[in-house]
Design an enzyme around this catalytic site. Structure first.
Site, short mmCIF file in Angstrom:
data_model
loop_
_atom_site.label_atom_id
_atom_site.label_comp_id
_atom_site.label_asym_id
_atom_site.label_seq_id
_atom_site.Cartn_x
_atom_site.Cartn_y
_atom_site.Cartn_z
CE1 TYR A 48 24.68 -14.78 3.60
CE2 TYR A 48 22.72 -15.44 2.39
CZ TYR A 48 23.84 -14.64 2.51
OH TYR A 48 24.11 -13.70 1.55
CG ASP A 89 23.15 -9.82 0.88
OD1 ASP A 89 23.94 -8.87 0.74
OD2 ASP A 89 22.47 -10.29 -0.06
CG ASP A 91 21.84 -5.51 -0.62
OD1 ASP A 91 21.99 -6.73 -0.84
OD2 ASP A 91 20.72 -4.98 -0.54
CG HIS A 116 28.07 -10.98 2.20
ND1 HIS A 116 27.41 -10.40 1.14
CD2 HIS A 116 27.32 -12.07 2.54
CE1 HIS A 116 26.33 -11.09 0.86
NE2 HIS A 116 26.23 -12.11 1.70
CB CYS A 126 19.46 -10.90 -7.86
SG CYS A 126 19.71 -12.67 -7.58
NE ARG A 161 27.35 -10.78 -4.13
CZ ARG A 161 26.03 -10.92 -4.28
NH1 ARG A 161 25.29 -11.27 -3.25
NH2 ARG A 161 25.46 -10.69 -5.45
CD GLU A 191 26.63 -14.83 -6.09
OE1 GLU A 191 27.07 -15.99 -5.97
OE2 GLU A 191 25.55 -14.46 -5.59
CG ASN A 213 25.14 -18.12 -3.24
OD1 ASN A 213 24.32 -18.81 -2.64
ND2 ASN A 213 24.79 -17.08 -3.96
#
Length: 309
Positions: A48, A89, A91, A116, A126, A161, A191, A213
């Site tokens: 990842y 990731d 974003d 994602h 975050c 996500r 998430e 996660n």
């Protein structure tokens, strides 16, 4: 030697096969290309690449400051060093739907197996910070549809996500997950889930694979791989764990130099030179060098003249 033997297409097929295998896949987060090689050496199923790690690697907070160029470049460096599939990731996709489309093709070209995109406003925060905001359902759906339409390899994984759980609650997360699946998402990343029961609720709501996660010091509890598999999770990431371990060890080493003037006491905690050389496959490079450069011409064979045919 040099880069991975497996092609990007092969890695995407492997990811798809793993997600349909009925067993949970473990994807530790690589903080550089070398750590990706270590993840493979230790027998994990994939790598990842965390946006938080990429930001931290640049000395920046994870608040949407990185660019597509920076993410794609570093992701390529990491993905090409391992035969394992790598997921990155992305974003919010680095802009509006057309930007999302470009992001997908750029990450395909970088050799990733999947990515994602989240439903936060742009720029994002975050996932475990307070004050997150999410876009409306229509905008979230457009991002996913743009991603699905833009990909050229149908095996490239488009994961959606959603951060809406921390904003509007679990019911909203269920509704959003269903909408993202209907938009064409190959997998869902819910998430900041609050419990195993919440993961089970998302599992019951969608039919596509789900990612869990397990990030330390966040809003959720840390569950074992087995616990997550038991509630139907298909993939678990440990996004920042290796970076945190490395930085913790580095800080202790600097403290030892300051306190003792030497790192002798830290030697048992270090990767040995021999282990590093093995991970880097020094022997293959040595054989390559000797086969190409270290040879002697037969003195009895003369070079043909220009008039010879």
């Amino acid at each position: 030697m040099l880069y991975a033997k497996a092609s990007a297409a092969d890695k995407r097929v492997a990811l798809r096969a793993g997600l349909s295998s009925g067993r949970i896949l473990r994807y530790p987060g690589a903080f550089n290309p070398l750590s990706a090689k270590l993840i493979q050496q230790k027998g994990f199923e994939g790598v990842y690449i965390s946006g938080a790690v990429l930001s931290a690697d640049l000395g920046l907070p994870d608040i949407g400051l990185t660019t597509l160029t920076e993410v794609a470049g570093r992701s390529q460096q990491i993905a090409r060093m391992t035969d394992l599939p790598a997921i990155v990731d992305a974003d919010t996709g680095f802009g509006e739907p057309m930007n999302v489309a470009r992001t997908i093709q750029t990450l395909e070209d970088a050799g990733l197996a999947g990515m994602h995109i989240e439903d936060q406003i742009n720029p994002k925060r975050c996932g475990h910070l307070d004050g997150k905001q999410v876009v409306d359902t229509d905008t979230a759906i457009k991002r996913i549809r743009a991603a699905v339409d833009a990909r050229r390899d149908p095996n490239f994984l488009v994961m959606a996500r959603t951060d809406i759980r921390a904003v509007d609650g679990l019911d909203a997360a269920v509704t959003r997950a269903k909408a993202l699946q209907d938009a064409g998402a190959d997998a869902i990343f819910p998430e900041a889930m609050g419990s195993l029961a919440e993961f089970e609720t998302i599992r019951a709501a969608v039919s596509v694979p789900i990612l869990a996660n397990m990030t330390e010091f966040g809003k959720g509890e840390l569950y074992t791989v087995q616990q997550l598999e038991d509630v139907g999770m298909n993939l678990v990431i440990f996004p920042v764990s290796l970076l945190r371990l490395a930085m913790g060890s580095a800080a202790r080493g600097l403290d030892a130099i300051e306190s003792h003037g030497s790192l002798t006491t830290m030697l048992p905690e270090m990767q040995h030179r021999a282990d590093l050389y093995k991970l880097l496959d020094y022997s293959s490079y040595s054989q390559f060098d000797s086969g190409i450069f270290d040879f002697t011409l037969n003195p009895h064979i003369s070079t043909p003249s220009s008039t010879q045919v």
